[in-house]
Design an enzyme around this catalytic site. Structure first.
Site, mmCIF file in Angstrom:
data_model
loop_
_atom_site.group_PDB
_atom_site.id
_atom_site.type_symbol
_atom_site.label_atom_id
_atom_site.label_comp_id
_atom_site.label_asym_id
_atom_site.label_seq_id
_atom_site.Cartn_x
_atom_site.Cartn_y
_atom_site.Cartn_z
ATOM 1 N N LYS A 6 6.353 -1.464 0.328
ATOM 2 C CA LYS A 6 5.946 -2.870 0.775
ATOM 3 C C LYS A 6 6.455 -3.772 -0.271
ATOM 4 C CE LYS A 6 1.231 -1.197 2.383
ATOM 5 N NZ LYS A 6 0.135 -0.495 2.110
ATOM 6 N N ASP A 9 -4.639 -8.062 5.273
ATOM 7 C CA ASP A 9 -4.752 -7.176 6.451
ATOM 8 C C ASP A 9 -5.742 -7.332 7.359
ATOM 9 O OD1 ASP A 9 -3.886 -5.141 7.714
ATOM 10 O OD2 ASP A 9 -4.563 -3.329 6.246
ATOM 11 N N GLN A 65 -5.313 -1.435 -1.704
ATOM 12 C CA GLN A 65 -4.754 -0.084 -1.130
ATOM 13 C C GLN A 65 -5.841 0.921 -0.860
ATOM 14 O OE1 GLN A 65 -1.207 0.254 -0.144
ATOM 15 N NE2 GLN A 65 -1.974 2.329 1.024
#
Ligand code: NAP
Length: 275
Positions: free
Chosen positions: A50, A117, A94
């Site tokens: 990422k 997200d 995460q």
């Protein structure tokens, strides 16, 4: 005849190049903060990818690493600190988190306008009522891959194998919002092959290596393999690629299918939140 491969690596490159062009109009760099709790090697690798992607499009990125021993409140405080930062536009915690921390409580702590997200109840609610907003990265990437086939989603029968909050459930809603007829399958589905055989579009998000076999596929179907399973130092999906490719019309590879698109959508969402 062998299925056409839906190449996620190439599509993600194109998306990054579009992002770089859009970025030229901005006077600041979009900022993404990733929070990692503990040092799970798979998570560490995903985060590295990422960050590398952020570098490619000249985004600011930073990783906050916390010990797996921390309390839930310490993590909430970290999220709050990032919520308050004007140079951070997207926050990603995460997953998975240690068992001592409730994942949904942490997602709830992210302010919806930094929820890169699209997993807060606010953003999932927008998705549910088909109002434009930030949608979860993996499901959005899946839609892009299907669209890249040139086959229209409208009127197709889509079958999602898996109903997680992260993948299966939201991708089903996204397909429904695009006028597909959607069936959800899960671990309690009693006649799975009967269901998957009817799919014009099959989404495999099960987390079981090579679980979907050729006999479960309708000839010519679009097969999207979301699974990432590590077997003997090799990555395989949830679909038995070598045999399914001879029945499907389109198929995503693992690696190089959904994974790169998930990361490209993370960049797109960061940019959306920044402007
Ligand atoms: P998850 O939360 O473990 O969900 C798995 C789903 O599969 C559940 O809904 C489960 O049903 C269903 N399932 C399990 N066994 C089944 C069976 N025998 N028959 C039918 N359904 C069954 O996993 P996830 O987070 O959705 O992830 C799925 C896979 O995608 C994993 O391999 C993950 O690593 C991968 N992934 C990849 C990306 C990417 O960017 N490529 C992103 C996210 C996830 P129940 O609900 O009944 O338990």
């Amino acid at each position: 005849m062998s299925a056409e491969i839906l190449n996620g690596t190439r599509l993600a490159q194109q998306i990054r190049s579009q992002i770089r062009k859009r970025l030229k109009k901005l006077t600041f760099a979009p900022g993404l903060a990733v929070v990692q709790v503990g040092n799970d090697p798979a998570s560490t690798l995903y985060i590295k990818h990422k960050q590398r992607d952020c570098d490619k499009v000249h985004f600011h990125s930073e990783v906050h690493r916390l010990s797996s021993e921390i309390s839930q409140q310490v993590l909430i405080n970290k999220v709050d600190e990032l919520n308050d930062r004007s140079d951070i536009h997207g926050i990603l915690v995460q997953m998975p988190l240690p068992k001592t921390i409730d994942e949904q409580t942490i997602i709830d702590a992210i302010t919806p306008d930094k929820d890169v997200d699209g997993l807060t109840p606010h953003n999932l609610g927008d998705l549910f009522i088909n109002r434009e907003g930030i949608t979860p990265c993996t499901p959005t990437g899946i839609i892009r891959l299907i669209e890249s086939s040139g086959v229209s989603i409208e009127g197709k029968h889509a079958v999602c194998v898996g109903r997680s909050h992260l993948v299966g459930k939201p991708v089903g809603i996204m397909l429904l919002n695009r006028n597909a007829t959607v069936t959800y399958c899960h671990s309690r589905t009693s006649n799975l092959t009967e269901m998957t055989k009817q799919a014009d579009i099959l989404i495999a998000a099960v987390g079981k290596p090579e679980f979907i076999t050729a006999e479960m596929i309708k000839r010519g179907a679009i097969v999207i393999d979301v699974g990432i399973n590590s077997i003997e130092e090799r990555l395989v999906g949830d679909v038995k690629f070598d045999e399914v490719k001879d029945v499907a019309g389109y198929i995503t590879p693992v690696p190089g299918g959904v994974g790169p698109l998930t990361r490209a959508m993370l960049l797109e969402n960061t940019l959306k939140l920044a402007i």
